[in-house]
Write an enzyme that holds these catalytic residues in place. Structure first.
Site, PDB file in Angstrom:
ATOM      1  N   SER A 249       0.645  -1.115   0.067  1.00 14.12           N
ATOM      2  CA  SER A 249       0.198   0.140   0.191  1.00 14.12           C
ATOM      3  C   SER A 249       0.518   1.013  -0.272  1.00 14.12           C
ATOM      4  CB  SER A 249      -1.020  -0.566   1.376  1.00 14.12           C
ATOM      5  OG  SER A 249      -1.566   1.569   1.882  1.00 14.12           O
ATOM      6  N   TRP A 252       2.441   1.666  -3.675  1.00  9.50           N
ATOM      7  CA  TRP A 252       1.194   2.685  -4.471  1.00  9.50           C
ATOM      8  C   TRP A 252       1.142   3.821  -4.623  1.00  9.50           C
ATOM      9  CZ3 TRP A 252      -3.981   4.439  -3.441  1.00  9.50           C
ATOM     10  CH2 TRP A 252      -4.162   4.742  -4.072  1.00  9.50           C
ATOM     11  N   HIS A 253       1.376   4.289  -3.147  1.00 14.33           N
ATOM     12  CA  HIS A 253       1.710   5.324  -2.832  1.00 14.33           C
ATOM     13  C   HIS A 253       2.094   5.808  -3.807  1.00 14.33           C
ATOM     14  CE1 HIS A 253      -2.318   4.712  -0.055  1.00 14.33           C
ATOM     15  NE2 HIS A 253      -2.244   5.835  -0.278  1.00 14.33           N
ATOM     16  N   GLY A 254       3.000   5.909  -3.420  1.00 14.07           N
ATOM     17  CA  GLY A 254       4.733   6.489  -4.561  1.00 14.07           C
ATOM     18  C   GLY A 254       5.987   5.780  -4.476  1.00 14.07           C
ATOM     19  N   PHE A 415      -1.967  10.955  -6.375  1.00 16.01           N
ATOM     20  CA  PHE A 415      -2.002   9.264  -6.368  1.00 16.01           C
ATOM     21  C   PHE A 415      -2.234   8.284  -8.305  1.00 16.01           C
ATOM     22  CE2 PHE A 415      -1.689  10.410  -1.893  1.00 16.01           C
ATOM     23  CZ  PHE A 415      -0.203  10.265  -2.483  1.00 16.01           C
TER      24      PHE A 415
END
Length: 415
Positions: A249, A252-254, A415
């Protein structure tokens, strides 16, 4: 590729890969997740079966509408095909036309609340948060009051920014007669990290659970648990799955190291909380009176909120040096001389703080913890004259604020 070049430089290899500097399309990650869910559901015949039960056909135009429905396209919620297409197929029914004005009134109400949250509350906190992070990211130092004000400002900016977007998405959907799924449910009221992830970005958590956590094994990794060895191994695999989901997770954000650290911290916290729960279960401590007392709940909330407040620092800071400088200022590791006159404008001078900075922070705590969230307000909403006027008042106040302040993008647009 940047990291690869960095390691190559550290190992004194005489080469470097040129960076392509690709411009990523807006909302790429949300669109990708929706299509992954669509493909997996089709493979498992989940969506197909649901549509066949309603005598609906699946065609390419339906798919395009599902992917490109703009109210939730940019920053969620991440929706499933089976919860959207039945609504699209009933848009021209007589029953939906009867609710047209009710949906428009509800949509205006929830959209105006979200609009107000974004431009009036979140953008107000953004000024102090951006100023504070700019100082520490450039190698500067903040005093202890400025450091905590910076972290609180970003914590509440993120809350009202994302909450405001979720409300606006639901409102836009209602304008078309579509009810989008709940994506935000007062997460700062959480008493532990697991509860937080059930309340924050709910559809992302649902996606990761359905398409990552459960395929990894979830909490039922081994079919045969006849011995204590298999039972212990099953619990270890469950901890592994919890950590991997939270870690991914973060990625996924960066691609920055701050997001990786944020994911590792949340993954570790999920594992610690699960172990704590197993200890309580093992020694049958759940029924102890202290664990049910208000004092225990307050202590749980303080621990959870401060953990979130600290980990958001790595989520926000553009470099690790800035995050560490801010943490040092928060806990007094670096000494910054305070002004002789202990007044708020002087104490918060480096972040352009004012007397009302403290008032905003206190009010934000009150709204997050004591005020019913906007979804509950929507459920209790009746399209009468008073509520419509109230919605318009929120809308025009937010519009007036927007016209007089500089543009600040939604955080989740990144995002």
């Amino acid at each position: 590729m940047e990291n690869f070049n960095l390691f190559a430089q550290l190992l004194e290899f005489d080469f470097a890969i040129p960076l392509p500097h690709i411009l990523l399309p807006l909302a790429l990650s949300f669109v990708t997740f929706q299509q992954i869910a669509f493909l997996v559901d089709c493979y498992k015949k989940v969506d197909i079966r649901d549509l066949q039960e309603e005598s609906q056909e699946l065609d390419f135009l339906d798919y395009c509408l599902f992917v490109c429905f703009f109210p939730q396209l940019i920053a969620g919620p991440i929706v499933h095909h089976k919860e959207m297409m039945p609504q699209f197929h009933t848009l021209f029914c007589k029953a939906v036309h009867c609710k047209l004005w009710e949906n428009l009134a509800k949509g205006l109400f929830i959209f105006s609340i979200g609009f107000f949250k974004k431009v009036f509350i979140a953008d107000s906190f953004a000024k102090w948060a951006n100023a504070g992070f700019k100082v520490v990211e450039n190698g500067g130092a903040l005093n202890i009051f400025e450091s905590w004000a910076t972290t609180f400002s970003y914590t509440f900016q993120l809350y009202f920014d994302f909450s405001g977007y979720c409300d606006m998405a639901i409102g836009l959907g209602l304008f078309f007669g579509i009810m989008l799924p709940l994506n935000f449910n007062s997460p700062y009221k959480s008493l532990n990290i697991s509860e937080f992830w059930r309340r924050w970005h709910i559809t992302l958590g649902r996606f990761l659970k359905d398409y990552l956590y459960i395929p990894l094994g979830g909490n039922r990794n081994l079919k045969y648990q006849d011995s204590k060895f298999y039972e212990a191994l099953n619990k270890l695999l469950t901890l592994r799955n919890l950590f991997l989901v939270a870690f991914l997770s973060g990625i996924w954000h960066g691609a920055g190291w701050g997001f990786i650290i944020w994911g590792v911290l949340h993954g570790s916290a999920m594992c610690v909380h699960r172990i704590y729960g197993l200890i309580l279960e093992r020694f049958q401590l759940q029924k102890k009176s202290f664990l049910r007392s208000k004092t225990y709940k307050v202590l749980c909330w303080i621990l959870t909120f401060n953990f979130l407040n600290i980990t958001w620092i790595f989520f926000r800071s553009e470099n690790l040096q800035g995050a560490m400088n801010l943490l040092k200022g928060m806990f007094g590791i670096v000494w910054v001389e305070l002004p002789r006159k202990i007044r708020l404008p002087k104490l918060l001078e480096s972040i352009d703080g004012r007397n009302d900075t403290l008032i905003y922070i206190v009010l934000a705590f009150f709204v997050c913890l004591c005020w019913g969230n906007s979804i509950k307000k929507l459920e209790a909403f009746s399209p009468n004259l008073f509520n419509t006027i109230l919605a318009c008042a929120f809308f025009y106040l937010a519009l007036f604020t927007l016209a007089s302040t500089p543009y600040t993008e939604f955080i989740y647009f990144n995002f």
